[in-house]
Design an enzyme around this catalytic site. Structure first.
Site, mmCIF file in Angstrom:
data_model
loop_
_atom_site.group_PDB
_atom_site.id
_atom_site.type_symbol
_atom_site.label_atom_id
_atom_site.label_comp_id
_atom_site.label_asym_id
_atom_site.label_seq_id
_atom_site.Cartn_x
_atom_site.Cartn_y
_atom_site.Cartn_z
ATOM 1 N N LYS A 1 0.974 -1.154 -0.077
ATOM 2 C CA LYS A 1 -0.003 0.085 -0.009
ATOM 3 C C LYS A 1 0.947 1.347 -0.056
ATOM 4 O O LYS A 1 1.878 1.277 0.799
ATOM 5 C CB LYS A 1 -0.998 0.070 1.150
ATOM 6 C CG LYS A 1 -2.115 0.788 1.110
ATOM 7 C CD LYS A 1 -3.353 0.060 0.126
ATOM 8 C CE LYS A 1 -4.645 0.419 0.371
ATOM 9 N NZ LYS A 1 -5.461 -0.498 -0.280
ATOM 10 N N THR B 1 -3.866 -5.338 0.243
ATOM 11 C CA THR B 1 -3.327 -4.196 0.644
ATOM 12 C C THR B 1 -4.141 -3.588 1.584
ATOM 13 O O THR B 1 -3.591 -2.629 2.342
ATOM 14 C CB THR B 1 -2.799 -3.368 -0.723
ATOM 15 O OG1 THR B 1 -4.172 -2.742 -1.160
ATOM 16 C CG2 THR B 1 -2.154 -3.894 -1.859
ATOM 17 N N ARG C 1 26.680 35.949 -6.647
ATOM 18 C CA ARG C 1 25.630 35.471 -7.530
ATOM 19 C C ARG C 1 24.630 34.743 -6.331
ATOM 20 O O ARG C 1 25.041 34.633 -5.116
ATOM 21 C CB ARG C 1 25.621 34.477 -8.436
ATOM 22 C CG ARG C 1 26.277 33.180 -7.952
ATOM 23 C CD ARG C 1 26.196 32.078 -8.925
ATOM 24 N NE ARG C 1 26.605 30.686 -8.461
ATOM 25 C CZ ARG C 1 26.728 29.568 -8.921
ATOM 26 N NH1 ARG C 1 26.320 29.427 -10.126
ATOM 27 N NH2 ARG C 1 27.018 28.482 -8.322
ATOM 28 N N GLN D 1 28.745 22.326 -6.486
ATOM 29 C CA GLN D 1 29.738 20.796 -6.199
ATOM 30 C C GLN D 1 30.557 21.117 -5.191
ATOM 31 O O GLN D 1 30.558 20.296 -4.252
ATOM 32 C CB GLN D 1 30.503 20.658 -7.352
ATOM 33 C CG GLN D 1 29.486 20.101 -8.769
ATOM 34 C CD GLN D 1 29.251 21.185 -9.586
ATOM 35 O OE1 GLN D 1 28.808 22.577 -9.139
ATOM 36 N NE2 GLN D 1 29.213 20.956 -10.897
ATOM 37 N N HIS E 1 18.141 28.995 -10.605
ATOM 38 C CA HIS E 1 18.703 29.990 -11.103
ATOM 39 C C HIS E 1 18.030 31.495 -10.920
ATOM 40 O O HIS E 1 16.669 31.243 -10.968
ATOM 41 C CB HIS E 1 19.034 30.052 -12.904
ATOM 42 C CG HIS E 1 19.976 28.985 -13.035
ATOM 43 N ND1 HIS E 1 21.086 28.601 -12.515
ATOM 44 C CD2 HIS E 1 19.734 27.747 -14.034
ATOM 45 C CE1 HIS E 1 21.831 27.500 -12.948
ATOM 46 N NE2 HIS E 1 20.760 26.900 -13.742
#
Ligand SMILES: O=c1[nH]c(=O)c2[nH]c(=O)[nH]c2[nH]1
Length: 304
Positions: free
Chosen positions: A11, A56, A181, A236, A264
């Protein structure tokens, strides 16, 4: 010719809300639960043999019943382990259970500086995630549990302290390097623990050994703190720093994976009306971009 090579069912999206009532002080948990089973179920697929099928609907009922009876219900990892352990010990032909829990956020409201005993607010879309497998293939007395925990949809943004420069340049490059930024992402993170033996009656002892609660707090704290304080050279580089810190601080975590969209925000060019808004350090008006986004993933694994 063909043959059944994998079969798992159960389920999904079992929504359960539990109140733990203690002398007028209530604590609440809201979960979305998925519970899937594997075992000697082939004939239900290949011969329409429903005699092996735990409906289920019954799986859903068991989740609600354990939400009422479990002493671990407020602890997502232990609750998931308890549900999975129940299925593999109750049904002889069920050899593996997979329980995934998504915990929604309900934080206690503070009134006049005091935590209110029974009122809560949804103060964030982030969810705690738990994925548990309990494996009984080595026998019902030799259960092995595997736990992955995590967070998802934790939205963060920093308005400076992020750059992206010195990337590979060739005939396809149009991106201009920037030393300042916006960095925004929706954190999706999961970390795992080495597999461990589990016994139904000893589930309560696991927190002491594996420190699920400390690990969860450390992951959120370090994710937010490193995100905020790192002078980010890239998504990263920042994700690697947070991963390393979390592995160093949490001996029970074996590895940690992140999936980070780079959402962005593009400065709006107002040169047409004589306003400078394109210099990274001076830009103040941005257009958030829904798509495309960058998508940075990593897994950092303990080596010692
Ligand atoms: O932090 C970043 N990593 C990238 O790989 C990348 N690529 C890109 O266009 N901008 C960024 N930013």
């Amino acid at each position: 010719m063909s043959t059944l090579t994998a079969a798992r069912y159960g389920k999904d999206l079992v929504r359960v809300f539990r109140i733990v009532k203690d002398n007028g002080v209530h604590t609440v948990a809201e979960y979305n639960v998925r519970a899937l089973l594997e075992g000697d179920l082939e004939t239900s697929y290949t011969q329409a043999d429903n005699s092996v099928v735990v409906a289920t609907d019954s799986i859903k009922n068991i989740i609600y019943w354990l939400a009422k009876t479990s002493i671990h219900v407020l602890h997502p990892e232990l609750f998931a382990i308890e549900i999975a352990t129940y299925f593999v010990t109750k049904y002889p032909h069920i050899h593996k259970a997979f329980v995934d829990i998504e915990k929604l956020k309900w934080s206690r409201i503070v009134v006049d500086g005091k935590p209110h005993p029974h009122s809560f607010t949804r103060d964030g879309d982030e969810k705690v995630i738990v994925n548990v497998e309990v494996d009984a293939t080595k026998g019902k007395d030799a259960l092995v549990a595997t736990v992955k925990s995590g967070i998802k949809e934790l939205l963060v943004l920093k308005s400076t302290g992020s750059a992206f420069e010195n990337f590979l340049k060739d005939e396809h490059t149009t991106l201009v390097p920037v030393d300042d930024r916006i960095f925004s992402t929706s954190v999706d993170c999961s970390y795992d623990f080495p597999p461990f033996p589990v016994k139904k009656e000893e589930i309560g002892t696991l927190e002491g050994k594996l420190k699920f609660v400390d690990a969860a707090a450390s992951v959120v704290k370090n994710t937010l703190e490193v995100f905020a304080t790192d002078e980010s050279a890239s998504v990263q580089a920042t994700v690697y720093k947070m991963s390393q810190k979390i592995i160093a601080e949490n001996p029970s975590i074996h590895s940690i994976s992140y999936k980070l969209p780079n959402k962005h925000y593009i400065p709006v060019n107002m040169a047409y009306i004589g306003i400078e808004n394109m210099k990274p350090s001076e830009a103040e008006v941005f257009g958030p971009v829904a798509a495309p986004s960058g998508y940075i993933t990593s897994t950092v694994t303990r080596t010692a």
